[in-house]
Design a protein around this motif. Structure first.
Motif, PDB file in Angstrom:
ATOM      1  N   ILE A   1       0.875  -1.176   0.000  1.00 22.01           N
ATOM      2  CA  ILE A   1       0.000   0.000   0.000  1.00 22.01           C
ATOM      3  C   ILE A   1       0.905   1.217   0.000  1.00 22.01           C
ATOM      4  N   LYS A   2       0.703   2.119  -0.966  1.00 24.36           N
ATOM      5  CA  LYS A   2       1.518   3.314  -1.091  1.00 24.36           C
ATOM      6  C   LYS A   2       0.806   4.485  -0.406  1.00 24.36           C
ATOM      7  N   LEU A   3       1.455   5.079   0.593  1.00 21.77           N
ATOM      8  CA  LEU A   3       0.953   6.280   1.267  1.00 21.77           C
ATOM      9  C   LEU A   3       1.756   7.469   0.758  1.00 21.77           C
ATOM     10  N   TYR A   4       1.055   8.472   0.237  1.00 21.03           N
ATOM     11  CA  TYR A   4       1.726   9.640  -0.333  1.00 21.03           C
ATOM     12  C   TYR A   4       1.181  10.896   0.315  1.00 21.03           C
ATOM     13  N   ASN A   5       2.085  11.699   0.888  1.00 21.95           N
ATOM     14  CA  ASN A   5       1.709  12.978   1.481  1.00 21.95           C
ATOM     15  C   ASN A   5       1.841  14.044   0.403  1.00 21.95           C
ATOM     16  N   ILE A   6       0.735  14.636   0.012  1.00 14.18           N
ATOM     17  CA  ILE A   6       0.739  15.591  -1.099  1.00 14.18           C
ATOM     18  C   ILE A   6       1.524  16.840  -0.739  1.00 14.18           C
ATOM     19  N   GLY A   7       1.458  17.268   0.526  1.00 14.09           N
ATOM     20  CA  GLY A   7       2.153  18.486   0.931  1.00 14.09           C
ATOM     21  C   GLY A   7       3.658  18.312   0.989  1.00 14.09           C
ATOM     22  N   SER A   8       4.122  17.261   1.665  1.00  3.24           N
ATOM     23  CA  SER A   8       5.565  17.045   1.818  1.00  3.24           C
ATOM     24  C   SER A   8       6.164  16.174   0.728  1.00  3.24           C
ATOM     25  N   GLU A   9       5.335  15.599  -0.155  1.00  5.61           N
ATOM     26  CA  GLU A   9       5.777  14.723  -1.243  1.00  5.61           C
ATOM     27  C   GLU A   9       6.542  13.506  -0.704  1.00  5.61           C
ATOM     28  N   GLU A  10       6.119  13.018   0.449  1.00  5.92           N
ATOM     29  CA  GLU A  10       6.751  11.858   1.068  1.00  5.92           C
ATOM     30  C   GLU A  10       5.973  10.592   0.707  1.00  5.92           C
ATOM     31  N   LEU A  11       6.690   9.563   0.299  1.00  5.78           N
ATOM     32  CA  LEU A  11       6.082   8.289  -0.079  1.00  5.78           C
ATOM     33  C   LEU A  11       6.502   7.220   0.929  1.00  5.78           C
ATOM     34  N   ILE A  12       5.493   6.532   1.498  1.00  3.51           N
ATOM     35  CA  ILE A  12       5.752   5.494   2.492  1.00  3.51           C
ATOM     36  C   ILE A  12       5.011   4.234   2.076  1.00  3.51           C
ATOM     37  N   PRO A  13       5.717   3.137   1.771  1.00  3.80           N
ATOM     38  CA  PRO A  13       5.038   1.874   1.443  1.00  3.80           C
ATOM     39  C   PRO A  13       4.724   1.076   2.709  1.00  3.80           C
ATOM     40  N   LEU A  14       3.547   0.433   2.711  1.00  5.90           N
ATOM     41  CA  LEU A  14       3.143  -0.452   3.805  1.00  5.90           C
ATOM     42  C   LEU A  14       3.085  -1.873   3.259  1.00  5.90           C
ATOM     43  N   SER A  15       3.873  -2.758   3.835  1.00  2.87           N
ATOM     44  CA  SER A  15       3.949  -4.141   3.365  1.00  2.87           C
ATOM     45  C   SER A  15       3.354  -5.058   4.422  1.00  2.87           C
ATOM     46  N   SER A  16       2.232  -5.672   4.074  1.00  6.43           N
ATOM     47  CA  SER A  16       1.608  -6.631   4.981  1.00  6.43           C
ATOM     48  C   SER A  16       0.916  -7.743   4.208  1.00  6.43           C
ATOM     49  N   HIS A  17       0.274  -7.397   3.089  1.00 11.94           N
ATOM     50  CA  HIS A  17      -0.448  -8.380   2.292  1.00 11.94           C
ATOM     51  C   HIS A  17       0.538  -9.347   1.634  1.00 11.94           C
ATOM     52  N   THR A  18       0.088 -10.559   1.444  1.00 11.82           N
ATOM     53  CA  THR A  18       0.908 -11.597   0.816  1.00 11.82           C
ATOM     54  C   THR A  18       0.583 -11.788  -0.657  1.00 11.82           C
ATOM     55  N   ASP A  19      -0.383 -11.023  -1.160  1.00 14.97           N
ATOM     56  CA  ASP A  19      -0.737 -11.080  -2.576  1.00 14.97           C
ATOM     57  C   ASP A  19      -1.203  -9.693  -3.001  1.00 14.97           C
ATOM     58  N   GLU A  20      -1.618  -9.573  -4.232  1.00 13.86           N
ATOM     59  CA  GLU A  20      -1.994  -8.284  -4.801  1.00 13.86           C
ATOM     60  C   GLU A  20      -3.085  -7.593  -3.976  1.00 13.86           C
ATOM     61  N   VAL A  21      -2.882  -6.292  -3.683  1.00 13.94           N
ATOM     62  CA  VAL A  21      -3.864  -5.500  -2.940  1.00 13.94           C
ATOM     63  C   VAL A  21      -4.895  -4.959  -3.931  1.00 13.94           C
ATOM     64  N   GLN A  22      -6.184  -5.186  -3.629  1.00  9.33           N
ATOM     65  CA  GLN A  22      -7.245  -4.842  -4.563  1.00  9.33           C
ATOM     66  C   GLN A  22      -7.963  -3.531  -4.222  1.00  9.33           C
ATOM     67  N   TYR A  23      -8.071  -3.198  -2.920  1.00  4.90           N
ATOM     68  CA  TYR A  23      -8.911  -2.053  -2.562  1.00  4.90           C
ATOM     69  C   TYR A  23      -8.413  -1.434  -1.258  1.00  4.90           C
ATOM     70  N   VAL A  24      -8.436  -0.107  -1.193  1.00  4.77           N
ATOM     71  CA  VAL A  24      -8.125   0.643   0.029  1.00  4.77           C
ATOM     72  C   VAL A  24      -9.173   1.740   0.193  1.00  4.77           C
ATOM     73  N   LYS A  25      -9.473   2.070   1.492  1.00  2.88           N
ATOM     74  CA  LYS A  25     -10.493   3.099   1.750  1.00  2.88           C
ATOM     75  C   LYS A  25     -10.320   3.652   3.158  1.00  2.88           C
ATOM     76  N   PHE A  26     -10.362   5.003   3.275  1.00  5.51           N
ATOM     77  CA  PHE A  26     -10.392   5.656   4.581  1.00  5.51           C
ATOM     78  C   PHE A  26     -11.851   5.824   5.026  1.00  5.51           C
ATOM     79  N   ASP A  27     -12.066   5.795   6.347  1.00  5.01           N
ATOM     80  CA  ASP A  27     -13.418   6.101   6.841  1.00  5.01           C
ATOM     81  C   ASP A  27     -13.623   7.609   6.834  1.00  5.01           C
ATOM     82  N   LEU A  28     -14.883   8.039   6.959  1.00  3.63           N
ATOM     83  CA  LEU A  28     -15.218   9.448   6.829  1.00  3.63           C
ATOM     84  C   LEU A  28     -14.650  10.297   7.961  1.00  3.63           C
TER      85      LEU A  28
END
Length: 632
Positions: free
Chosen positions: A587-614
């Motif tokens: 999962i790629k986390l990207y901060n638009i303001g600081s242009e920082e990219l942080i990958p999160l590695s936990s899944h053992t296969d292809e990640v299909q969907y991500v969603k933040f709550d409201l």
């Protein structure tokens, strides 16, 4: 010993040292190790132009070992200087007439062979003992050194062959290394050839598919040509009739004006009668004209495919809410309070028996729903991970899900071309929409809860009315399968993404495309709004993520997370953080303001969907590893 080890070539023969003359020379045996010796004899012969050899005078041993070193050295220096002066006087032709001498090699003797062998083996003590014994025997006359003879040629020949074998072995080793390197290069080139051949076959297959599709499209378009020609003919005839009606109306209007001017009070009744008849004729002409317009419009709608039940009015149809531009969720996020240090894996659930394609979060409760290729959906408590409810009903894989704004209903879509509406209070499917012709990829509720939009492989985006339970609008504009369709919160605007590499904005009230965003080089998987509604994020099958400015219709940020596919994208409600589900299991986390990219590695296969709550408190992710993961 040191002199012998340095070289086998010398300028003085063994006779000069007296090693083969047992009567002329006496050497102190105590200092035998200090006596220089040479194991191979070579003679230098100089030949003049006539072929006569120069005669060299032999230097006696007694003079060679003369104790008066200084006189001999001075005499040698004087002789060298005299020779230099004489060479200056001699003409150049004389020096040029002297030819260079030839070098001949005398075969190795038996004693020299023994000495060479001991030197090569490093047997210095044995070498010293051999020297003493050899000198004693030769001085006593028991060994005649001049008759010791030479080694046979076969020994030297064997040594030469051994040396040649060593050289050949080194050459073989070098060639073997070259052959191994060439073999590795050949294997590498073969793999590259197979890869490019496979790529070429895939491109050729795609080309054949495109050619077949174009042929079908041409044949399909050819069926419309007669109808278009007929419609054009009718339109031209209607225009001509309209012009005739207009001319006739102008003519009758002029006649009416003339009658008004020429009539008198005596003919007032007759004039009124003729006026009424003229007005009735005009009304008939207007009715005919309106009928022809309606006929032409109906024919156009029938030919373009838009004449279906979606354009028919219904008393139970819902009214579209007015766009006030107010979003109550914006006041919650004055600043971005979401930090990387607070984003950790809180829970991992093995949710389904097949890959999980999509998920949805309840608008007010900590509840999530997942849908899978195993044709079922499941409801989970967050973050405990307890299953609350499970449902089945689709005949094929389930591809999309979304909660009703009230939270008491949900909608799902499937590969069986249907969209189903589920009621949690009744615990069953309350309605199924079946107008799509091909699999449906995504569904999304309007903020008012009266409408659902769906995206399908049949290249359309449809709008469904929950009150009249019918399709209200069919939005056609994409040239290939539509992968996602989503409402802007508290608005009537829809954003869609397609395999035709475009992102489009639609007005749900009219079904017209307002803007088209073109910039992706590959098929788009999803497009979504941020909470403010002023930016759109889209992702494609090569991992490229673009952020578009809705007001300027331009791309403001382009991120390349490739070469793996970017399957889903989601904005944090505060707007400064963007997350992407990638095909490389991260999962790629990207901060638009600081242009920082942080990958999160936990899944053992292809990640299909991500969603933040409201509320921005946690994030969920699903993948082909059949798991639901909760990040908080």
């Amino acid at each position: 010993m040191a002199t012998m080890a340095a070289s086998n070539t010398r300028d003085v023969g063994p006779k000069d040292l007296g090693l083969r003359n047992n009567s002329s020379t006496k050497i102190d045996l105590a200092n035998i190790a200090d006596v220089p010796y040479y194991v191979e004899k070579r003679y230098v012969r100089a030949v003049d132009e006539n072929g006569d050899e120069f005669q060299y005078e032999e230097v006696p041993v007694e003079e060679f070992y003369d104790d008066d070193k200084e006189e001999t050295l001075d005499a040698l220096i004087r002789n060298v200087k005299d020779q230099q002066r004489e060479s200056q006087v001699i003409p150049t032709t004389t020096s040029a007439s002297i030819s260079r001498g030839s070098l001949t090699t005398e075969p190795e003797a038996v004693d020299d062979f023994v000495r060479n062998f001991l030197v090569r083996m490093g047997m210095k003590k044995t070498m010293q003992q051999f020297q003493v014994e050899w000198h004693n025997l030769s001085s006593s006359g028991r060994i005649k050194t001049n008759e010791a003879g030479y080694l046979p040629d076969v020994v030297k020949h064997n040594e030469e062959l051994s040396e040649k074998m060593r050289l050949l072995q080194s050459e073989v080793d070098r060639y073997r290394k070259s052959a191994e390197k060439a073999r590795e290069e050949f294997i590498k080139m073969k793999k590259e050839r197979d890869y490019h051949r496979q790529h070429h076959n895939r491109i050729a297959q795609e080309k054949n598919n495109l050619v077949t599709f174009i042929k079908r499209l041409k044949s399909h378009l050819s069926t419309y040509e007669p109808q278009l020609d007929e419609l054009k003919t009718k339109y031209d005839s209607a225009v001509r009739e309209k012009m005739l009606y207009k001319l006739e109306r102008d003519k009758m209007q002029s006649e009416l004006n003339a009658l008004k001017l020429s009539t008198s009070t005596s003919y007032q009744n007759n004039t009124e009668g003729s006026l009424g008849s003229t007005q009735s004729k005009l009304r008939e002409l207007r009715l005919k004209e309106e009928k022809k317009k309606v006929m032409i419009t109906d024919e156009q709608r029938r030919l373009t495919g838009s004449m279906d039940d979606t354009n028919q009015s219904n008393a139970q149809d819902s009214e579209f809410p007015t766009d006030t531009g107010n979003n109550p969720y914006l006041n919650r996020f004055a600043e971005d309070a979401f930090h990387r240090s607070t984003l950790t894996l809180a829970k991992e659930l093995l949710a389904h028996e097949g890959p999980i394609s999509c998920a949805a979060i309840h608008p007010r409760k900590h509840v999530a729903i997942t849908v899978s290729d195993d044709r079922s959906w499941k409801m989970w408590a967050i973050p405990e991970g307890d299953m609350i409810m499970k449902g089945e009903g689709h005949a094929d894989w389930v591809s999309g899900v979304d909660f009703h704004p009230s939270g008491n209903k949900m909608a799902t879509c499937s590969g069986d071309t249907t969209v189903k509406l589920w009621d949690f209070s009744q615990k069953k499917c309350v309605h199924t929409f079946t107008n799509h012709l091909l699999p449906v990829w995504s569904v999304n509720f309007h903020s008012c809860g009266d409408f659902i939009t769906s995206a399908s492989q049949d290249k359309t985006v449809r709008l469904w009315d929950l009150n009249s339970l019918r399709c209200r609008m069919v939005m056609r504009g994409h040239q290939d399968s539509v992968h996602s369709a989503e409402f802007l919160m508290f608005s009537n605007i829809i954003v869609s993404s397609s395999v035709d590499k475009t992102v489009m904005l639609w007005d749900a009230r009219t079904g017209l495309a307002e803007h088209t965003y073109a910039g992706h080089a590959n098929a788009c998987n999803q497009a979504t709004f941020n909470l403010r509604g002023d930016a759109i994020a889209s992702c494609d099958t090569k991992g490229v993520v673009k952020i578009w400015d809705v007001r300027t219709v331009k791309s403001i940020v382009t991120l390349d997370f490739g070469p793996y596919s970017a399957n889903s994208v989601s904005f944090h409600p505060a707007g400064q953080l963007l997350t992407t589900a990638s095909g490389d299991r991260t999962i790629k986390l990207y901060n638009i303001g600081s242009e920082e990219l942080i990958p999160l590695s936990s899944h053992t296969d292809e990640v299909q969907y991500v969603k933040f709550d409201l509320k921005g408190q946690y994030m969920i992710s699903t993948g082909r590893d059949r798991t639901l993961r909760i990040w908080s």
